[in-house]
Structure formats: C-alpha cells, structure tokens
Design a protein around this motif. Structure first.
Motif, short mmCIF file in Angstrom:
data_model
loop_
_atom_site.label_atom_id
_atom_site.label_comp_id
_atom_site.label_asym_id
_atom_site.label_seq_id
_atom_site.Cartn_x
_atom_site.Cartn_y
_atom_site.Cartn_z
N LYS A 80 0.83 -1.19 0.02
CA LYS A 80 0.15 -0.03 -0.11
C LYS A 80 0.95 1.38 -0.10
O LYS A 80 0.54 2.18 -0.83
N ARG A 81 1.66 1.23 0.88
CA ARG A 81 2.57 2.46 1.08
C ARG A 81 3.53 2.63 0.07
O ARG A 81 4.17 3.60 -0.86
N LEU A 82 4.33 1.38 -0.31
CA LEU A 82 5.62 1.52 -1.13
C LEU A 82 5.30 1.05 -2.56
O LEU A 82 6.09 1.06 -3.51
N GLY A 83 4.01 0.61 -3.03
CA GLY A 83 3.78 0.17 -4.18
C GLY A 83 4.59 -1.07 -4.66
O GLY A 83 4.52 -1.25 -5.78
N MET A 84 5.01 -1.66 -3.77
CA MET A 84 5.42 -3.06 -4.11
C MET A 84 4.53 -4.11 -4.49
O MET A 84 3.30 -4.14 -4.18
N THR A 85 4.99 -5.18 -5.44
CA THR A 85 4.20 -6.23 -5.71
C THR A 85 4.89 -7.72 -5.18
O THR A 85 6.08 -7.75 -5.23
N MET A 86 4.00 -8.52 -5.07
CA MET A 86 4.53 -10.01 -4.83
C MET A 86 5.22 -10.49 -5.85
O MET A 86 4.79 -10.69 -6.88
N PRO A 87 6.48 -10.76 -5.57
CA PRO A 87 7.19 -11.45 -6.93
C PRO A 87 6.68 -12.90 -7.57
O PRO A 87 6.26 -13.62 -6.46
N GLU A 88 7.09 -13.11 -8.56
CA GLU A 88 6.66 -14.62 -8.95
C GLU A 88 7.90 -15.63 -8.23
O GLU A 88 9.12 -14.96 -7.96
N ARG A 89 7.68 -16.57 -8.03
CA ARG A 89 8.55 -17.50 -7.20
C ARG A 89 9.86 -17.64 -7.97
O ARG A 89 10.73 -17.36 -7.29
N GLU A 90 9.92 -17.72 -9.29
CA GLU A 90 11.20 -17.68 -9.87
C GLU A 90 12.12 -16.37 -9.93
O GLU A 90 13.20 -16.24 -10.35
N ASN A 91 11.34 -15.27 -9.27
CA ASN A 91 12.19 -14.13 -9.27
C ASN A 91 12.55 -13.71 -7.85
O ASN A 91 12.92 -12.75 -7.61
N VAL A 92 12.46 -14.82 -7.02
CA VAL A 92 12.75 -14.59 -5.67
C VAL A 92 14.15 -15.05 -5.46
O VAL A 92 14.60 -16.18 -5.86
N PHE A 93 15.17 -14.35 -4.96
CA PHE A 93 16.50 -14.55 -4.99
C PHE A 93 16.97 -14.36 -3.47
O PHE A 93 16.65 -13.36 -3.02
N PHE A 94 17.71 -15.27 -2.76
CA PHE A 94 18.05 -15.34 -1.51
C PHE A 94 19.47 -14.81 -1.59
O PHE A 94 20.46 -15.31 -2.04
N VAL A 95 19.66 -13.71 -0.92
CA VAL A 95 21.06 -13.18 -0.75
C VAL A 95 21.75 -13.90 0.38
O VAL A 95 21.20 -13.77 1.70
N LYS A 96 22.84 -14.38 0.15
CA LYS A 96 23.51 -15.05 1.30
C LYS A 96 24.33 -14.11 2.30
O LYS A 96 24.81 -12.91 1.86
N ARG A 97 24.04 -14.28 3.64
CA ARG A 97 24.59 -13.20 4.51
C ARG A 97 25.84 -13.66 4.93
O ARG A 97 26.14 -14.94 5.07
N THR A 98 26.60 -12.81 5.47
CA THR A 98 28.06 -13.42 5.90
C THR A 98 28.03 -13.94 7.21
O THR A 98 28.46 -14.87 7.67
N ALA A 99 27.22 -13.27 8.33
CA ALA A 99 27.04 -13.79 9.38
C ALA A 99 25.73 -14.74 9.56
O ALA A 99 24.88 -14.22 8.61
N GLN A 100 25.61 -15.73 10.14
CA GLN A 100 24.48 -16.53 10.26
C GLN A 100 23.43 -15.82 10.92
O GLN A 100 23.52 -15.22 12.03
N ALA A 101 22.31 -15.70 10.24
CA ALA A 101 21.09 -15.06 10.66
C ALA A 101 20.62 -15.72 11.74
O ALA A 101 20.22 -17.13 11.65
N GLY A 102 20.44 -15.14 13.07
CA GLY A 102 19.83 -15.80 14.33
C GLY A 102 18.35 -15.44 14.47
O GLY A 102 17.73 -14.66 13.79
N PRO A 103 17.66 -16.21 15.22
CA PRO A 103 16.25 -16.02 15.47
C PRO A 103 16.04 -14.48 16.00
O PRO A 103 16.98 -14.09 16.87
N TYR A 104 14.95 -14.32 15.84
CA TYR A 104 14.65 -12.99 16.60
C TYR A 104 14.41 -12.82 17.96
O TYR A 104 13.86 -13.69 18.45
N ARG A 105 15.29 -12.54 18.74
CA ARG A 105 15.17 -12.60 20.23
C ARG A 105 14.90 -11.49 20.95
O ARG A 105 15.68 -11.31 22.21
N ALA A 106 14.14 -10.67 20.56
CA ALA A 106 13.96 -9.26 21.64
C ALA A 106 13.53 -9.82 22.90
O ALA A 106 13.90 -9.11 23.62
N SER A 107 12.80 -10.72 22.96
CA SER A 107 12.11 -10.91 24.26
C SER A 107 12.93 -11.75 25.15
O SER A 107 12.43 -12.14 26.09
N MET A 108 13.83 -12.43 24.80
CA MET A 108 14.70 -13.37 25.65
C MET A 108 15.68 -12.57 26.43
O MET A 108 15.94 -11.50 26.19
N ARG A 109 15.42 -12.95 27.65
CA ARG A 109 16.12 -12.53 28.61
C ARG A 109 17.57 -12.71 28.53
O ARG A 109 18.05 -13.65 28.08
#
Lengths: 110, 598
Positions: free
Chosen positions: A81-110
């Motif tokens: 709605k705000r940025l006018g983006m559209t959902m891409p087709e499956r073949e147009n989805v590319f995963f960018v490899k991160r250098t650091a391993q992505a960890g789970p979102y842990r905002a609420s972990m003590r």
C-alpha cells in the motif's frame, strides 16, 4: 590520704565522667546517623525498585509493539500500500547469502 | 555515742530554728514533694513501658508491623508463545485496572458522569453500582485498561480531586499478530486463565506462580526497600508453526472463501516427515485480543472439531489399501462406460462419463464407478482395517483441545451400500487434520505420524523443560505401495486429471480433489446445492517438504475441488516454496509409474 591526692583523684574522676559522657554522645550520634543513612538507602532502594518495575513494564510494551510491527501482514500491507511493491513470482525470488549466520529474533529473550 | 546523737539533734534544732534558714526549709519541703511526684511519674512511665515492651510486646509488635508494612502481590508473567523462528505470537504486558472504594467517594453522580465515557460504561449504571455498594471497601470499575485510558482516568482523578479511586497493575495477554493463528493460540480470560487453543492446552506450563512480598512503608506511604523476590514467571512455548507460512495460508484461504462466498474454510500445512503442523487456518476467524467481540462459530477450530465426508479424497486410501492387499494391479482395467453402478439398490454415478480405464486412471479421473469396483474387490473387512490404520475414527492426538474422533461405523453396522459409499468417501466423518495425516503417511513412505504444534517448553531462564520429538503412530502401508500411490496421485495434477489447477511450475505435485455433497438431515438425502470442495496433497511429490489440505465449505458458483480448492493449494505452495527457498527441479512432465508391489 593527702588533700592533693584527693584533688587528683577527683580530677581524674571528672575526666572519666566527661569522657564517658562524650563517648555516649558520639555513640548516640553514630547510631542516629547510621540509622538515617540506612533509611536513606532504603528510600533509594525503594525508588530504584519502582524505577526497575517501570522499566520492565516499558520493555514489555516495547517488545510487544515490535512483535506487532514485525507481523508479516503489517510488513506486506506497508510494502504493497505505501511503497507500491508487488509480490514477486517464485522464479524471481533470490536469496542473498549473509556473511553472518542469521539468528532468530530474540528481542524478548532474557 | 548518745552524746554525739544528742549533739546532732541540737545542731539540727538550731539549724531548723534559724530565722535565716526558715524559707529554705519550706522550699526543701516543696522540693521533696516535687521529687516524689517526679519519681512517681517516672515509676508510672516505667510500669507503662514494662507493660508495652514486655507484657504486650508481641501483640503490639504485630500491630505496628501491620501499619508500616504492606503486603504486595507480585503478578506472575504468563509465558511467551513463540513461532518456530522465535517470533512472538503471544506475550504479556502490564495494564492498569481501575478500582473504587465506594465508602470514600463523596460525589458519585459527578464522578460517574465524568468517568463513565472514559471506561466505556453507562454513567447511570456506574452511579447505581457505586451507590448500591456504598458500604464496600473495594470494587473493580474497569479491568486492564489500555495505557491512554489509564492516563486519562489518572488525570481526571488528580484534576477533579476524586478520592476513592485507585489503580492496580495486572498482567494482560497480548497477541501481537492479531488474527494470525488465532485458532491455534486460543485466548485467556480476564484472570489470565487459558480458555481455548494452546493457552488452554498448556495452561499449567504457561501460567506462573503468584507470590507476595512485604514492603515497609513510612508515615506518608512511601515504600522502602522490601525483600527482593520476583513472581515465578510461566514457561515459554516454542511452536512448530511458522508465522510467515501461517500468514500465507490464511491470506490465500481468506481470498478463496471471499471469492466463492463460502460458509467456511480450513487449510492445514504439515511437515509429512515429522508431523509438525506448520500452519493451520480457519475461516471465519477472530482477534484473540478481543475474544468477547466474536461469536462461537468464529472461534471454532474446524480443522479438528468439524466433521465432513471427504468424498473423492478418500480414493487415495482405497487405492493404497487395494495395492497393499494386492487385489489390483497397475494395468488392471475397469469398465466404467455405463456411467453408473448399482450397489444394494443404490445407483452411484460418475460426474464425467469414461470408457474403459486403468486402475491409476480411476484415481486420476476420480471415477466413482471405478472406485466402487475396487472397493468391492477389496471387501469390507480389509477396507475397514485400512481406514482404521490410516487413523480415521480415532483422534490424531494433536496437542490442541476439542479434537473429535470422527465417525466410522463398525462393519457389522454397515448396510448393503456402505462399502460402495465408503469407497467414494461417503458414510464416514473425518476432520481435515485426519485426512491430512493420512496423506502425509503416503507422502513419507507409509508411516502415520502424530501431528503436533508445540515443539519445546522453555523455562523463563531459557532452560529446556520439555522437548517434543516426532512420534510414529504406526506403519500403515509399505514403502513400495506408498511410492506407487504417490505416482498415481501425481497424475491427478497432470493433463487429464481433475486438479490441473494445482499444477506448480518446477515441482511435481501429488494430490487428490474432493467434491462431497453435504448430507441434509432434514430430507435424509445428500443435498444437491451444498458441497464441500477440497484438495489434499504434498509437494515435491518425490521428496515432500509439505503436505497441505484445503477445504472450502459450501462454495457458491462452482463446487468442484479442482476448481475451488486446487488453485488455493497452488498459490499457497508457490509462496511457501519461495519463502522456504525450495529449488525448482522439474523441467518436463515425466511421470513413470513404478511397478505394482504385487
């Protein structure tokens, strides 16, 4: 016992009495000042406890708000709605490899 | 001696009679009286102190402690519910609850008039409550107010100087994703007790332990430091659900229910290898933050509580049983050219007329006549046993409350038409989850897995309390039979099958459509207008990552599973595979049926 000796004894007794009186006064003063210090510390602790409780409460709110903002629905709504983006087709989805391993979102972990 | 005494008495007499000393003598008497009075006073004080400090010490010490210490109840924090990637699905925040001390409120009418709009109650009702309970020392006015309302009420209290109002902090459950996964999560009541879903099922783990602490207060009511003791928070749960997948499934299901003006819809996604539920969506739905605003039918988790006749989706179970028992071969042909078959005086028709078709084509084209012929060859005892082995008529054992076992009559209760009816998925009541679990068994090589939604229970300190691992219920069919059935189910999505709309570019889909009429108890017949359209399958067919079922109740316009449910399946899988980064593998439509295990 000579008069001089009696005089000396009286003088010493007076000094002892004065010293004892002074000692009692100092002790009393020390007790009172220590008690006051303890009370001040207790007030400070009480204030810090309240502050901690407020901060914990605020933290919980922030975690909840961030979790709400991270919801996929909100992200998609914003993108479409705000940025006018559209959902891409499956073949147009590319995963960018991160250098650091992505960890789970842990905002609420003590 | 006597002389000395006499001398002393005389001297004293002289002293007393001395005119100069007489005033001093009087003063001395007064002093004696004063000293006596003072001593008496001290004695009284001393006795009183003995009374206070020794005799009544215990009683008075208790009373004093009551005055300068206050018992504070520590609210336990209910555990957090995370999705499989530790995104918060349910958490607890603190909220202010407003209470009143009616006996201390002087102007109830004005207070009610100003306060009522803020806490959204009628001012008349509020006034009446305050007047009625005038002699009470505590009543709740509004529980768990949002922050803005609490601030407004607080400002009103301070500005207008209303006494007898106060706030208590309580823990409030908050579901940050709103409608998402509401049927799985469930909700809690005003006292934070689990009422539905995971909240109910795992209530004993989630709820913490309330505790109390005594806090010293000064004369002005300021708290001094108390014992540092925190309430024991509840354990946290880690779900098998993925919030992103849940959203994808819910979004596509909502769109389909809206498009087909359907009464309801269910979609469940499962890992067929482990039994983990990745997503479970129901429509209509509700917001667990405001459960009171929804109706019971919105809160029902149809995936496990509602039964329906599976229709043609049951033919995969029939095919698996027939192959496992060796009563049919892959090249075996069935004459369905008549377009119908009569069993027990009941005529069972095909939707589309076919000529002579092979066994795999019976499934591919969803021929009712062919299925009945296979069922008759298999026999009722063997078919019944396989239906039971696939888990129908029994609970799947999922860790969600309210699951039903389904309806499957014993063979002795079957009528002359029951075997034929069961061959085409009638006279049996299943839940969408039971059917998905059965297809997952075909997908994973013939093993029935127990579905589950909670994978780990974690203590507030982050230590594991309980970990759930995949549970094998039993082997239903051999690996070879499962492979053959998988190959047959692939053809359903290919050209000539009933579910070409479930075709996915890049990955082979195995699945089956279902279009079941709803039995109308008023007429005692199957309705010609009300249907349940479904599609159940798994992808990639040869190495399944997900098993998915889509059930649309009473769609309008079209009723076929291949038209109504199959496109939803396709959309969900495409988005899911993009999210999970599942590679595209297929270039050509090459399906070679494996040889029959016969």
């Amino acid at each position: 016992m000579s008069g001089r000796r009696i005089k000396n004894t009286r003088k010493r007794t007076t000094l002892i009495k004065a010293g004892f009186f002074l000692y009692v006064c100092v002790c009393l003063f020390a007790i009172v000042s220590l008690r006051t210090a303890v009370f001040n510390l207790e007030y400070e602790l009480g204030r810090l406890n309240r502050l901690k409780a407020d901060l914990v409460r605020e933290r919980k709110m922030v975690v909840a708000q961030s979790a709400s903002l991270y919801s996929t629905q909100k992200i998609e709504d914003m993108a479409v709605k705000r940025l006018g983006m559209t959902m891409p087709e499956r073949e147009n989805v590319f995963f960018v490899k991160r250098t650091a391993q992505a960890g789970p979102y842990r905002a609420s972990m003590r | 001696m006597a002389k000395r005494r006499r001398q002393k008495t005389e001297t004293r007499k002289l002293w007393d009679e001395d005119p100069v000393r007489i005033p001093f003598q009087r003063s001395r008497k007064r002093s004696s009286v004063l000293v006596t009075v003072i001593l008496f006073g001290f004695a009284v004080i001393f006795l009183r102190l003995v009374n206070l400090m020794v005799i009544d010490h215990k009683k008075l010490a208790e009373r004093a402690a009551e005055q300068y210490t206050v018992k504070e109840i520590l609210i336990p924090q209910r555990g957090i519910i995370w999705d499989r990637r530790m995104r918060e699905m349910a958490t607890s925040v603190e909220a202010d609850s407003l209470y009143a001390v009616p006996s201390k409120i002087k102007d109830t009418r004005n207070l009610s008039r100003e306060l009522a709009p803020l806490i959204k109650v009628s001012s008349k009702k509020l006034n009446m409550t305050l007047l009625k309970k005038k002699d009470r020392d505590f009543i709740w006015l509004a529980r768990k107010l949002d922050m803005n309302t609490a601030l407004k009420v607080s400002a009103l209290r301070e500005q207008a100087g209303y006494g007898g109002l106060g706030f208590l902090t309580e823990s409030k459950r908050y579901y940050p994703k709103g409608f998402t996964a509401s049927h799985i999560l469930g909700f809690t009541d005003i006292d934070n007790k689990g009422i539905a879903g995971i909240e109910l099922m795992y209530d004993k783990y989630l709820r913490g332990e309330a505790s109390s602490v005594y806090v010293s207060m000064d004369a002005r009511g300021n708290s001094l430091s108390g014992d540092v003791r925190e309430a024991v928070a509840g354990n946290n749960l880690l779900l098998t659900i993925d919030e992103r997948l849940q959203y994808i499934v819910e979004k596509e299901l909502s769109a389909a229910v809206k498009k087909w003006k359907a009464k309801a819809g269910v979609a469940i996604m499962m890992n067929p290898m482990t039994g983990e539920i990745l997503a479970m969506a129901d429509r209509p739905t509700y917001d667990p933050n405001f459960p009171g605003k929804s109706r019971p039918y919105q809160r029902r988790n149809r995936a496990i509580t509602d039964l329906y006749e599976p229709g043609s989706t049951m033919k995969a179970v029939l095919a698996a049983a027939a192959l496992e028992e060796g009563v049919v071969g892959l090249d075996e042909e069935f004459d369905v050219s008549q377009g119908y078959i009569v069993v027990g005086g009941k005529r069972i028709r095909d939707v589309h007329k076919h000529e002579i078709i092979t066994f795999p084509e019976v499934i591919q084209k969803s021929s009712n006549v062919g299925a009945v012929q296979i069922g008759l060859k298999l026999g009722k005892e063997r078919y019944y046993n396989y239906i039971r082995k696939f888990g129908f008529g029994k609970k799947t054992g999922i860790d969600l409350p309210g699951e039903v076992r389904g309806i499957l009559r014993k063979t002795e209760d079957w009528s002359g038409t029951s075997l034929a009816a069961l061959s085409i998925g009638q006279e049996i009541g299943v839940t969408p989850l039971q059917l998905l679990a059965a297809y997952a068994a075909i997908a994973n090589g013939g093993v029935l897995m127990k579905p589950y939604v909670v994978s780990d229970i974690i203590s507030p300190a982050g230590k594991p309390v309980k970990s759930v691992s995949p549970t094998v219920r039993r082997r239903v069919i051999s690996e070879e039979t499962a492979a053959v059935v998988r190959d047959i189910l692939k053809t359903v999505v290919e050209e000539g099958g009933t579910a070409t709309k479930a075709y996915i570019k890049g990955n082979l889909v195995a699945g089956k459509t279902g279009t079941a009429q709803i039995f109308d108890p008023r007429t005692g017949r199957y309705s010609r207008k009300r249907y349940v359209s479904s599609f159940v399958g798994f992808v990639p067919a040869d190495n399944p990552r997900i098993a998915l079922i889509v059930v649309i109740y009473e769609p309008k316009g079209s009723v076929y599973g291949g038209v109504v449910a199959a496109p939803v399946f396709k959309n969900i899988v495409e988005h899911t595979f993009a999210y999970l980064d599942v590679p595209m593998e297929r270039e050509e439509n090459q399906i070679v049926l494996a040889s029959t295990p016969r």
